[in-house]
Design a protein around this motif. Structure first.
Motif, short mmCIF file in Angstrom:
data_model
loop_
_atom_site.label_atom_id
_atom_site.label_comp_id
_atom_site.label_asym_id
_atom_site.label_seq_id
_atom_site.Cartn_x
_atom_site.Cartn_y
_atom_site.Cartn_z
N GLN A 31 0.81 -1.22 0.00
CA GLN A 31 0.00 0.00 0.00
C GLN A 31 0.85 1.27 0.00
N ALA A 32 1.93 1.29 0.78
CA ALA A 32 2.74 2.51 0.87
C ALA A 32 3.46 2.78 -0.45
N VAL A 33 3.81 1.72 -1.18
CA VAL A 33 4.50 1.90 -2.48
C VAL A 33 3.53 2.48 -3.50
N TYR A 34 2.28 1.94 -3.51
CA TYR A 34 1.29 2.52 -4.43
C TYR A 34 1.06 4.00 -4.10
N LEU A 35 0.99 4.34 -2.82
CA LEU A 35 0.73 5.74 -2.49
C LEU A 35 1.93 6.62 -2.84
N GLN A 36 3.12 6.03 -2.72
CA GLN A 36 4.32 6.79 -3.10
C GLN A 36 4.23 7.21 -4.56
N HIS A 37 3.81 6.29 -5.42
CA HIS A 37 3.63 6.62 -6.84
C HIS A 37 2.64 7.78 -6.99
N CYS A 38 1.52 7.70 -6.23
CA CYS A 38 0.48 8.75 -6.34
C CYS A 38 1.06 10.11 -5.92
N ILE A 39 1.77 10.10 -4.78
CA ILE A 39 2.32 11.36 -4.25
C ILE A 39 3.32 11.95 -5.24
N GLU A 40 4.18 11.11 -5.77
CA GLU A 40 5.22 11.62 -6.68
C GLU A 40 4.64 12.08 -8.00
N ALA A 41 3.39 11.66 -8.27
CA ALA A 41 2.72 12.14 -9.49
C ALA A 41 1.91 13.39 -9.19
N GLY A 42 2.03 13.92 -7.96
CA GLY A 42 1.38 15.19 -7.65
C GLY A 42 0.19 15.11 -6.72
N GLN A 43 -0.19 13.92 -6.29
CA GLN A 43 -1.33 13.80 -5.35
C GLN A 43 -0.83 14.11 -3.94
N ARG A 44 -0.56 15.37 -3.72
CA ARG A 44 0.14 15.77 -2.49
C ARG A 44 -0.74 15.76 -1.25
N ASP A 45 -2.09 15.61 -1.45
CA ASP A 45 -2.95 15.67 -0.24
C ASP A 45 -3.16 14.29 0.37
N TRP A 46 -2.23 13.36 0.06
CA TRP A 46 -2.31 12.04 0.69
C TRP A 46 -1.00 11.67 1.36
N GLY A 47 -1.10 10.95 2.45
CA GLY A 47 0.04 10.41 3.17
C GLY A 47 -0.54 9.43 4.19
N ILE A 48 0.29 8.69 4.86
CA ILE A 48 -0.18 7.63 5.78
C ILE A 48 0.38 7.87 7.18
N CYS A 49 -0.50 7.68 8.18
CA CYS A 49 -0.02 7.53 9.55
C CYS A 49 -0.21 6.07 9.90
N SER A 50 0.91 5.34 10.10
CA SER A 50 0.83 3.88 10.32
C SER A 50 0.97 3.56 11.80
N VAL A 51 0.21 2.55 12.23
CA VAL A 51 0.10 2.24 13.66
C VAL A 51 0.35 0.76 13.91
N ASN A 52 1.11 0.46 14.94
CA ASN A 52 1.19 -0.92 15.39
C ASN A 52 0.43 -1.08 16.69
N LEU A 53 -0.38 -2.16 16.74
CA LEU A 53 -1.13 -2.46 17.96
C LEU A 53 -0.45 -3.67 18.58
N ARG A 54 -0.26 -3.70 19.85
CA ARG A 54 0.20 -4.89 20.58
C ARG A 54 1.66 -5.24 20.33
#
Ligand code: NAI
Ligand code: CS2
Length: 493
Positions: A31-54
């Motif tokens: 998922q993070a790699v796909y979003l990286q492609h989106c961001i680098e193509a100019g979709q700057r209003d997306w990013g991820i806050c990732s969480v580990n539980l437990r």
């Protein structure tokens, strides 16, 4: 000579938009790699806050120390690798305990972020067991300690379902549009299953609170299903040496195959990135893609895992190089799995199967069979059992490979491999399964007891004498003649 294509990251994204539960290897490589492609193509209003539980506190602290920046090495084969720098993960949070001690607990920040209207999507890779579901029925397990704890303190949840319920409650209280929930785990109808878990928990809490949060969730919240596919082995010392050989010292780095696929039901009322621009397939119904992948790829993977460990193999590429193993997979895919599928348009099962065998044979990956063997109780229903039930309802059922797989899984859960070495069985039901081994000396009664575990085996399948006899016969051959002979028996008949 290894040809290395370097893909350096662009500017670090400012916005978030997505909260992800389960900061594991697959999330970082898919998922993070796909979003990286989106961001680098100019979709700057997306990013991820990732969480580990437990678990996974160290992974969070490592990524924070690198400002979210890490590397993905995508191997087509030993000679062709693409090295990517990923900056799409903008924040990393941890809730729960670290190695024994209470650690900095980011629960308040996580709940605040879930309540923010800017958070438009919550994605998950928390493993099949992370949803606290009964694998056979798909119903929420209220006896799960994490669910019981969340019922006691719902405003301080620790489970994935509990966090989704509390996050959505806060959204409703704030009069904000809900986020979309997107599971990226290997579960059948994963969107419907996480929706069911959330609604069951919300209904139980509503009964205590005199509320109707469940009704609001049912009406307002989207839970699209998705099929995800990229082979991402757990990182080990060898994989980190591979990264170092590419000039990368990165404790958060991941190594994976070049292949990647994501098929998502297009139901995102609060908006989504333009994933389709980078090969993600947005569809109305993901079921054909998901069922095919779970039975053909994951079903084959689990066959390799249990038969391979008992045969003394260590990795997927090593096991699939064995002619009998390759034939077993071929038989399983084409005689047992493919006939049970409604294939996506244009997909030829023979071609799909051949491509899977080629992917499994990628020896630039060190994909341990023991990793795939983990959590078998949570995987067998969707990988083997649903297909076996369809076969048994037909005129001429073909179940020899699945029966051998179930027999190998039963023997595997005793905790000894093909070299006689013992290992810890990693499975939420491990204690239950090992009690059955202690109680049952004969294979006939052991198989009856194992098939009687209703969290795994549908009662109808457990009661089918044809299935029971096929599993007992396979287990007798494994114990009597060894895994290799048992394997040969299937491929020669
Ligand atoms: P991993 O071991 O690197 O990460 C597992 C993640 O699940 C960690 O973040 C861990 O904290 C979390 N987790 C485990 N048990 C949990 C629980 N009870 N509650 C909440 N969180 C829990 O494993 P990886 O490779 O990231 O795989 C995770 C899932 O991704 C798999 O179970 C599968 O559903 C899916 N997936 C994995 C692929 C792969 O090749 N590794 C490919 C396709 C799907
Ligand atoms: C594997 C999957 O560990 C397992 O159970 O079968 O993680 C597999 O690597 C992925 O589903 C491939 O897409």
């Amino acid at each position: 000579m290894t040809s290395i294509e370097h893909c350096a990251a662009g500017a670090v994204p400012e916005a978030i938009g997505i909260v992800h539960l389960g900061l594991g290897a697959f999330h970082r490589a898919h998922q993070a790699v796909y979003l990286q492609h989106c961001i680098e193509a100019g979709q700057r209003d997306w990013g991820i806050c990732s969480v580990n539980l437990r678990s996974g506190h160290e992974r969070v602290t490592t990524l924070r120390a690198q400002q979210g920046r890490y590397h993905v090495a995508e191997y087509r084969d030993r000679e062709h690798v693409t090295l990517r720098e990923i900056t799409a993960i903008r924040g990393a949070l941890f809730i729960g305990r670290g190695a024994g001690e209470v650690v900095s607990d980011d629960l308040s920040e996580l709940l605040s972020r879930l309540a923010m209207p800017a958070t438009r999507i919550v994605t998950l890779t928390v493993t099949e067991k992370g949803y606290c579901l009964n694998p056979a029925s798909g119903r929420l397990r209220f006896d799960d300690p994490a669910i019981a704890a969340d019922l006691d303190t719902p405003e301080r949840p620790r489970s994935a379902p509990g966090l989704l319920v509390e996050g959505l409650r806060r959204r409703r209280e704030a009069g904000a549009m809900p986020f979309t929930v997107l599971s990226c785990d290997n579960m059948p109808t994963n969107g419907r299953r996480v929706r069911s878990a959330v609604l069951e928990l919300a209904q139980r809490l509503d009964a205590r609170r005199g509320d109707d949060l469940a009704g609001w969730i049912a009406r307002e919240v989207a839970f699209p299903s998705s099929m995800v596919d990229r082979i991402v082995p757990a990182m080990d010392a060898r994989a980190h040496r591979e990264l170092a050989a590419l000039g990368v010292e990165d404790p958060a780095g991941v190594v994976c195959e070049a292949f990647s696929q994501w098929v998502i039901e297009d139901d995102f009322p609060a908006g989504r990135p333009d994933w389709a621009a980078f090969g993600v397939e947005m569809v109305a119904d993901v079921t054909p893609f998901e069922t095919m992948k779970l039975r053909m790829l994951n079903g084959s993977h689990s066959l390799l895992a249990y038969a391979g460990v008992l045969a003394g193999f260590e990795t997927v590429s090593e096991a699939v190089a064995d002619p009998a193993m390759a034939t077993l997979l071929d038989r399983y895919m084409h005689d047992e799995a493919a006939p049970t599928l409604t294939l996506p348009d244009g997909v030829d099962p023979l071609t799909y199967g051949q491509r899977l065998l080629a992917r499994f044979g990628n020896d630039s990956l060190h994909h341990r069979l023991q990793q795939i063997a983990m959590d078998g109780s949570q995987k067998l229903p969707q990988r083997w059992l649903h297909g076996a039930q369809i076969q048994l309802a037909g005129e001429q059922p073909r179940i020899a490979a699945v029966a051998l797989g179930v027999a190998a899984w039963i023997r595997y859960t005793a905790g000894h491999d093909g070299h006689g070495a013992s290992f810890e069985v990693s499975d939420p039901l491990a204690d239950t399964l090992q009690q059955l081994h202690r109680r049952h000396g004969s294979n006939e009664t052991l198989v009856t007891a194992m098939l009687g575990v209703t969290d795994i085996f549908p009662a109808e399948l457990a009661a089918d004498r044809r299935f029971h006899e096929a599993v007992v016969a396979a287990l007798d051959r494994i114990d009597g003649d060894g895994m290799t002979a048992a394997l040969q028996h299937v491929v020669e008949h």
